[in-house]
Design a protein around this motif. Structure first.
Motif, PDB file in Angstrom:
ATOM      1  N   ALA A  98      -6.039  -9.523   3.738  1.00 56.70           N
ATOM      2  CA  ALA A  98      -4.635  -9.229   3.451  1.00 56.70           C
ATOM      3  C   ALA A  98      -3.849  -9.084   4.747  1.00 56.70           C
ATOM      4  O   ALA A  98      -4.404  -8.771   5.795  1.00 56.70           O
ATOM      5  CB  ALA A  98      -4.521  -7.953   2.620  1.00 56.70           C
ATOM      6  N   GLU A  99      -2.530  -9.297   4.653  1.00 57.77           N
ATOM      7  CA  GLU A  99      -1.698  -9.153   5.859  1.00 57.77           C
ATOM      8  C   GLU A  99      -1.095  -7.768   5.988  1.00 57.77           C
ATOM      9  O   GLU A  99      -0.652  -7.380   7.060  1.00 57.77           O
ATOM     10  CB  GLU A  99      -0.618 -10.229   5.909  1.00 57.77           C
ATOM     11  N   ALA A 100      -1.067  -7.005   4.894  1.00 52.41           N
ATOM     12  CA  ALA A 100      -0.529  -5.649   4.930  1.00 52.41           C
ATOM     13  C   ALA A 100      -1.061  -4.881   3.724  1.00 52.41           C
ATOM     14  O   ALA A 100      -1.575  -5.476   2.772  1.00 52.41           O
ATOM     15  CB  ALA A 100       1.006  -5.677   4.894  1.00 52.41           C
ATOM     16  N   ALA A 101      -0.916  -3.562   3.781  1.00 49.95           N
ATOM     17  CA  ALA A 101      -1.343  -2.718   2.662  1.00 49.95           C
ATOM     18  C   ALA A 101      -0.490  -1.462   2.638  1.00 49.95           C
ATOM     19  O   ALA A 101       0.071  -1.053   3.662  1.00 49.95           O
ATOM     20  CB  ALA A 101      -2.811  -2.347   2.802  1.00 49.95           C
ATOM     21  N   LYS A 102      -0.367  -0.876   1.438  1.00 48.40           N
ATOM     22  CA  LYS A 102       0.417   0.348   1.276  1.00 48.40           C
ATOM     23  C   LYS A 102      -0.214   1.200   0.181  1.00 48.40           C
ATOM     24  O   LYS A 102      -0.742   0.673  -0.795  1.00 48.40           O
ATOM     25  CB  LYS A 102       1.837   0.043   0.793  1.00 48.40           C
ATOM     26  N   TRP A 103      -0.082   2.502   0.338  1.00 50.16           N
ATOM     27  CA  TRP A 103      -0.345   3.438  -0.747  1.00 50.16           C
ATOM     28  C   TRP A 103       1.003   3.667  -1.418  1.00 50.16           C
ATOM     29  O   TRP A 103       1.970   4.050  -0.750  1.00 50.16           O
ATOM     30  CB  TRP A 103      -0.904   4.758  -0.225  1.00 50.16           C
ATOM     31  N   LEU A 104       1.090   3.405  -2.706  1.00 51.95           N
ATOM     32  CA  LEU A 104       2.357   3.508  -3.438  1.00 51.95           C
ATOM     33  C   LEU A 104       2.312   4.633  -4.464  1.00 51.95           C
ATOM     34  O   LEU A 104       1.356   4.738  -5.234  1.00 51.95           O
ATOM     35  CB  LEU A 104       2.656   2.193  -4.165  1.00 51.95           C
ATOM     36  N   SER A 105       3.360   5.436  -4.480  1.00 48.74           N
ATOM     37  CA  SER A 105       3.503   6.472  -5.504  1.00 48.74           C
ATOM     38  C   SER A 105       4.104   5.839  -6.762  1.00 48.74           C
ATOM     39  O   SER A 105       4.551   4.685  -6.740  1.00 48.74           O
ATOM     40  CB  SER A 105       4.409   7.600  -5.010  1.00 48.74           C
ATOM     41  N   LYS A 106       4.146   6.604  -7.804  1.00 50.99           N
ATOM     42  CA  LYS A 106       4.726   6.158  -9.078  1.00 50.99           C
ATOM     43  C   LYS A 106       6.153   5.633  -8.877  1.00 50.99           C
ATOM     44  O   LYS A 106       6.540   4.616  -9.435  1.00 50.99           O
ATOM     45  CB  LYS A 106       4.715   7.347 -10.037  1.00 50.99           C
ATOM     46  N   ASP A 107       6.920   6.326  -8.041  1.00 50.60           N
ATOM     47  CA  ASP A 107       8.311   5.954  -7.799  1.00 50.60           C
ATOM     48  C   ASP A 107       8.466   4.770  -6.846  1.00 50.60           C
ATOM     49  O   ASP A 107       9.567   4.244  -6.694  1.00 50.60           O
ATOM     50  CB  ASP A 107       9.086   7.150  -7.251  1.00 50.60           C
ATOM     51  N   GLU A 108       7.385   4.361  -6.178  1.00 56.07           N
ATOM     52  CA  GLU A 108       7.453   3.266  -5.213  1.00 56.07           C
ATOM     53  C   GLU A 108       6.897   1.942  -5.754  1.00 56.07           C
ATOM     54  O   GLU A 108       6.893   0.940  -5.049  1.00 56.07           O
ATOM     55  CB  GLU A 108       6.671   3.644  -3.949  1.00 56.07           C
ATOM     56  N   LEU A 109       6.444   1.927  -6.989  1.00 57.91           N
ATOM     57  CA  LEU A 109       5.810   0.723  -7.538  1.00 57.91           C
ATOM     58  C   LEU A 109       6.728  -0.499  -7.546  1.00 57.91           C
ATOM     59  O   LEU A 109       6.255  -1.620  -7.460  1.00 57.91           O
ATOM     60  CB  LEU A 109       5.289   0.990  -8.957  1.00 57.91           C
ATOM     61  N   ASP A 110       8.027  -0.279  -7.627  1.00 59.57           N
ATOM     62  CA  ASP A 110       8.976  -1.397  -7.670  1.00 59.57           C
ATOM     63  C   ASP A 110       9.511  -1.790  -6.294  1.00 59.57           C
ATOM     64  O   ASP A 110      10.426  -2.600  -6.196  1.00 59.57           O
ATOM     65  CB  ASP A 110      10.148  -1.056  -8.594  1.00 59.57           C
ATOM     66  N   THR A 111       8.930  -1.249  -5.220  1.00 60.11           N
ATOM     67  CA  THR A 111       9.444  -1.524  -3.879  1.00 60.11           C
ATOM     68  C   THR A 111       8.780  -2.733  -3.216  1.00 60.11           C
ATOM     69  O   THR A 111       9.146  -3.085  -2.099  1.00 60.11           O
ATOM     70  CB  THR A 111       9.278  -0.304  -2.951  1.00 60.11           C
ATOM     71  N   VAL A 112       7.806  -3.344  -3.881  1.00 64.26           N
ATOM     72  CA  VAL A 112       7.140  -4.526  -3.325  1.00 64.26           C
ATOM     73  C   VAL A 112       7.282  -5.690  -4.304  1.00 64.26           C
ATOM     74  O   VAL A 112       7.512  -5.479  -5.496  1.00 64.26           O
ATOM     75  CB  VAL A 112       5.645  -4.259  -3.019  1.00 64.26           C
ATOM     76  N   GLN A 113       7.135  -6.902  -3.800  1.00 65.92           N
ATOM     77  CA  GLN A 113       7.201  -8.094  -4.649  1.00 65.92           C
ATOM     78  C   GLN A 113       5.784  -8.426  -5.121  1.00 65.92           C
ATOM     79  O   GLN A 113       4.979  -8.985  -4.381  1.00 65.92           O
ATOM     80  CB  GLN A 113       7.800  -9.275  -3.888  1.00 65.92           C
TER      81      GLN A 113
END
Length: 169
Positions: free
Chosen positions: A108-123
């Motif tokens: 992968a080129e990047a990774a993130k830990w996403l909270s419930k409120d952040e699920l819509d911040t990535v494509q």
């Protein structure tokens, strides 16, 4: 005139929805694809099921190969059936938790830990996107886990301490 129907190939894969805690599910781990047509779009890590493997075995192997991490595979969230233009994807998606390792990005080129409120911040990749609402429903926010009056450190809606001890009964 008879038209021949083109057989669309089905690809069976598995995906790990790795969460910070299988009980609490405050954050999930997502990766940005580092290659191919969907480069830069976000997905849950995983890969193809090889002949003779169970989905759970395939998922453990794939996460070890892609992220240098051992996981514990928990419940099946859903099996996503999705038609891409050139193939049909059948994807078994499981809740997972890290056992050992540091989530090293090998593909992968990047990774993130996403909270419930952040699920819509990535494509999200189209197939992975169909899973997001089920994941959102299962995830918890900090104030759903610990009564608000017991939280002493919250910044931008995130717990800054480990409050798991409050949940042990």
């Amino acid at each position: 005139m008879i038209k021949l129907l083109q057989q669309i190939k089905t690809i069976r894969v598995v995906a790990a929805v790795i969460c910070d805690s299988i009980k609490e599910k405050q954050k999930i781990y997502a990766t940005a694809r580092g290659y191919g047509e969907f480069k830069g779009q976000w997905e849950f890590p995983g890969g193809k099921i090889e002949e003779g493997e169970t989905p759970q075995q395939a998922l453990k192997r794939e996460i070890e190969e892609e992220l240098d991490t051992e996981i514990e595979v928990h419940d099946l969230i859903d099996t996503i059936e999705y038609d891409y233009p050139n193939f049909h994807l059948s994807m078994d998606c499981f809740w997972c938790e890290m056992v050992t390792g540091k989530l090293v990005l090998k593909e992968a080129e990047a990774a993130k830990w996403l909270s419930k409120d952040e699920l819509d911040t990535v494509q999200w990749l189209p197939a992975d996107l169909t899973l997001i609402e089920k994941i959102r429903e299962a995830m918890k926010t900090c104030d759903e886990i610990v009564p608000v009056e017991e939280i002493s450190e919250v910044e931008n809606g995130e717990c800054k301490k480990d409050y798991r001890s409050f949940l042990d009964f």
